[in-house]
Design a protein around this motif. Sequence first.
Motif, PDB file in Angstrom:
ATOM      1  N   PHE A   1      11.620  -6.495  -2.013  1.00 32.75           N
ATOM      2  CA  PHE A   1      10.975  -6.291  -0.718  1.00 32.75           C
ATOM      3  C   PHE A   1      10.018  -7.451  -0.426  1.00 32.75           C
ATOM      4  N   GLU A   2       9.227  -7.823  -1.431  1.00 33.48           N
ATOM      5  CA  GLU A   2       8.276  -8.930  -1.275  1.00 33.48           C
ATOM      6  C   GLU A   2       8.991 -10.258  -1.024  1.00 33.48           C
ATOM      7  N   THR A   3      10.165 -10.449  -1.609  1.00 38.45           N
ATOM      8  CA  THR A   3      10.955 -11.656  -1.347  1.00 38.45           C
ATOM      9  C   THR A   3      11.345 -11.706   0.124  1.00 38.45           C
ATOM     10  N   GLY A   4      11.766 -10.579   0.664  1.00 35.20           N
ATOM     11  CA  GLY A   4      12.095 -10.519   2.091  1.00 35.20           C
ATOM     12  C   GLY A   4      10.902 -10.879   2.957  1.00 35.20           C
ATOM     13  N   VAL A   5       9.720 -10.361   2.598  1.00 39.77           N
ATOM     14  CA  VAL A   5       8.497 -10.647   3.358  1.00 39.77           C
ATOM     15  C   VAL A   5       8.159 -12.140   3.275  1.00 39.77           C
ATOM     16  N   LYS A   6       8.251 -12.708   2.084  1.00 38.62           N
ATOM     17  CA  LYS A   6       7.926 -14.131   1.921  1.00 38.62           C
ATOM     18  C   LYS A   6       8.847 -15.014   2.755  1.00 38.62           C
ATOM     19  N   TYR A   7      10.148 -14.774   2.654  1.00 39.99           N
ATOM     20  CA  TYR A   7      11.091 -15.584   3.408  1.00 39.99           C
ATOM     21  C   TYR A   7      10.885 -15.404   4.905  1.00 39.99           C
ATOM     22  N   GLN A   8      10.551 -14.201   5.317  1.00 42.90           N
ATOM     23  CA  GLN A   8      10.290 -13.958   6.728  1.00 42.90           C
ATOM     24  C   GLN A   8       9.072 -14.757   7.188  1.00 42.90           C
ATOM     25  N   MET A   9       8.007 -14.753   6.405  1.00 44.14           N
ATOM     26  CA  MET A   9       6.805 -15.496   6.786  1.00 44.14           C
ATOM     27  C   MET A   9       7.050 -17.002   6.757  1.00 44.14           C
TER      28      MET A   9
ATOM     29  N   ALA B   1      16.070  -2.876   4.332  1.00 47.58           N
ATOM     30  CA  ALA B   1      16.916  -1.689   4.454  1.00 47.58           C
ATOM     31  C   ALA B   1      17.501  -1.276   3.108  1.00 47.58           C
ATOM     32  N   LEU B   2      17.929  -2.250   2.319  1.00 49.10           N
ATOM     33  CA  LEU B   2      18.482  -1.932   0.997  1.00 49.10           C
ATOM     34  C   LEU B   2      17.421  -1.294   0.097  1.00 49.10           C
ATOM     35  N   CYS B   3      16.219  -1.834   0.097  1.00 49.10           N
ATOM     36  CA  CYS B   3      15.141  -1.309  -0.747  1.00 49.10           C
ATOM     37  C   CYS B   3      14.733   0.092  -0.306  1.00 49.10           C
ATOM     38  N   LEU B   4      14.543   0.271   0.988  1.00 45.30           N
ATOM     39  CA  LEU B   4      14.106   1.569   1.501  1.00 45.30           C
ATOM     40  C   LEU B   4      15.176   2.640   1.325  1.00 45.30           C
ATOM     41  N   SER B   5      16.435   2.268   1.545  1.00 39.95           N
ATOM     42  CA  SER B   5      17.508   3.253   1.372  1.00 39.95           C
ATOM     43  C   SER B   5      17.681   3.615  -0.101  1.00 39.95           C
ATOM     44  N   ALA B   6      17.529   2.653  -0.988  1.00 44.52           N
ATOM     45  CA  ALA B   6      17.632   2.938  -2.426  1.00 44.52           C
ATOM     46  C   ALA B   6      16.495   3.835  -2.881  1.00 44.52           C
ATOM     47  N   ALA B   7      15.309   3.622  -2.321  1.00 45.39           N
ATOM     48  CA  ALA B   7      14.159   4.455  -2.685  1.00 45.39           C
ATOM     49  C   ALA B   7      14.365   5.898  -2.244  1.00 45.39           C
ATOM     50  N   ASN B   8      15.151   6.092  -1.189  1.00 49.76           N
ATOM     51  CA  ASN B   8      15.443   7.445  -0.702  1.00 49.76           C
ATOM     52  C   ASN B   8      16.725   8.011  -1.305  1.00 49.76           C
ATOM     53  N   GLY B   9      17.295   7.298  -2.272  1.00 48.82           N
ATOM     54  CA  GLY B   9      18.482   7.784  -2.971  1.00 48.82           C
ATOM     55  C   GLY B   9      19.777   7.630  -2.195  1.00 48.82           C
ATOM     56  N   LYS B  10      19.771   6.874  -1.125  1.00 46.14           N
ATOM     57  CA  LYS B  10      20.969   6.684  -0.307  1.00 46.14           C
ATOM     58  C   LYS B  10      21.183   5.201  -0.036  1.00 46.14           C
ATOM     59  N   LYS B  11      21.410   4.428  -1.064  1.00 45.24           N
ATOM     60  CA  LYS B  11      21.531   2.970  -0.918  1.00 45.24           C
ATOM     61  C   LYS B  11      22.665   2.606   0.029  1.00 45.24           C
ATOM     62  N   LEU B  12      22.344   1.818   1.028  1.00 44.43           N
ATOM     63  CA  LEU B  12      23.317   1.360   2.016  1.00 44.43           C
ATOM     64  C   LEU B  12      24.059   0.144   1.466  1.00 44.43           C
TER      65      LEU B  12
ATOM     66  N   GLN C   1      12.633  -3.216  -7.036  1.00 44.21           N
ATOM     67  CA  GLN C   1      12.782  -3.031  -5.593  1.00 44.21           C
ATOM     68  C   GLN C   1      11.592  -3.625  -4.836  1.00 44.21           C
ATOM     69  N   LEU C   2      10.396  -3.425  -5.373  1.00 50.28           N
ATOM     70  CA  LEU C   2       9.204  -3.968  -4.733  1.00 50.28           C
ATOM     71  C   LEU C   2       9.247  -5.499  -4.738  1.00 50.28           C
ATOM     72  N   ASN C   3       9.723  -6.076  -5.812  1.00 52.58           N
ATOM     73  CA  ASN C   3       9.873  -7.529  -5.892  1.00 52.58           C
ATOM     74  C   ASN C   3      10.866  -8.029  -4.840  1.00 52.58           C
TER      75      ASN C   3
ATOM     76  N   HIS D   1       0.789  -1.230   0.000  1.00 48.68           N
ATOM     77  CA  HIS D   1       0.000   0.000   0.000  1.00 48.68           C
ATOM     78  C   HIS D   1       0.826   1.288   0.000  1.00 48.68           C
ATOM     79  N   VAL D   2       1.938   1.298   0.694  1.00 48.15           N
ATOM     80  CA  VAL D   2       2.729   2.524   0.809  1.00 48.15           C
ATOM     81  C   VAL D   2       3.907   2.524  -0.152  1.00 48.15           C
ATOM     82  N   LEU D   3       4.644   1.433  -0.157  1.00 52.81           N
ATOM     83  CA  LEU D   3       5.874   1.395  -0.961  1.00 52.81           C
ATOM     84  C   LEU D   3       5.620   1.181  -2.444  1.00 52.81           C
ATOM     85  N   LYS D   4       4.436   0.707  -2.763  1.00 56.02           N
ATOM     86  CA  LYS D   4       4.085   0.451  -4.170  1.00 56.02           C
ATOM     87  C   LYS D   4       4.330   1.687  -5.038  1.00 56.02           C
ATOM     88  N   LYS D   5       4.117   2.857  -4.453  1.00 55.12           N
ATOM     89  CA  LYS D   5       4.287   4.115  -5.191  1.00 55.12           C
ATOM     90  C   LYS D   5       5.707   4.660  -5.129  1.00 55.12           C
TER      91      LYS D   5
END
Length: 130
Positions: free
Chosen positions: A41-49, A89-100, A37-39, A27-31
Motif C-alpha cells: 500500500f505504501e509503495t502505491g502511495v510513494k509512486y503516486q506522490m 484495491a488489491l490490498c484492501l480487497s485482500a484485507a477483507n478476504g476477497k482479493k480481486l 500488504q501495508l508495505n 492510521h487506519v489500515l495499520k491494524k
Amino acid sequence: METILLTQVMGAVYGLLAVVFGAFGAHVLKKKLTPEQLNSFETGVKYQMYHAIVLLVLGFNLGFDGPMDSWIVHCFIYGTLLFSFSIYALCLSAANGKKLRALGPVTPLGGLLLVIGWTLLLYSFISSMI
C-alpha cells in the motif's frame, strides 16, 4: 493549453490523494493489513506522490509544443492510476478476504506506462540537445 491544465490538475489531485491515502494507511489500515500488504500500500502511495510531483513540474515547465509532451503526460496520468490504484484495491480487497485477482495484471500495465512516460521524457530531452 488543455494539456497544461490537465497536467497541473492531475498533479494536484494525485498529490492530495497521496497524502490522504498515506495517512489512511498509517492510521487506519495499520491494524487491518499484514506488514506485507501495508508495505505494498505504501509503495502505491510513494509512486503516486512521485508522479504527482513530476506532473506538477512538467505542468509548469514543459513546452507542450508537440504531441510527445501530451504522450508523456498521459502515460504518467494513466500509469499512476493503474499502478497505484490497483495496488490499493488489491490490498484492501485482500484485507477483507476477497482479493480481486483480476486486478493483478493491471499493476504491471500501469508500471509499463510509467516506464514509457519516463522513456519518452528522456527521449524528448535528448532530442532537444541534438
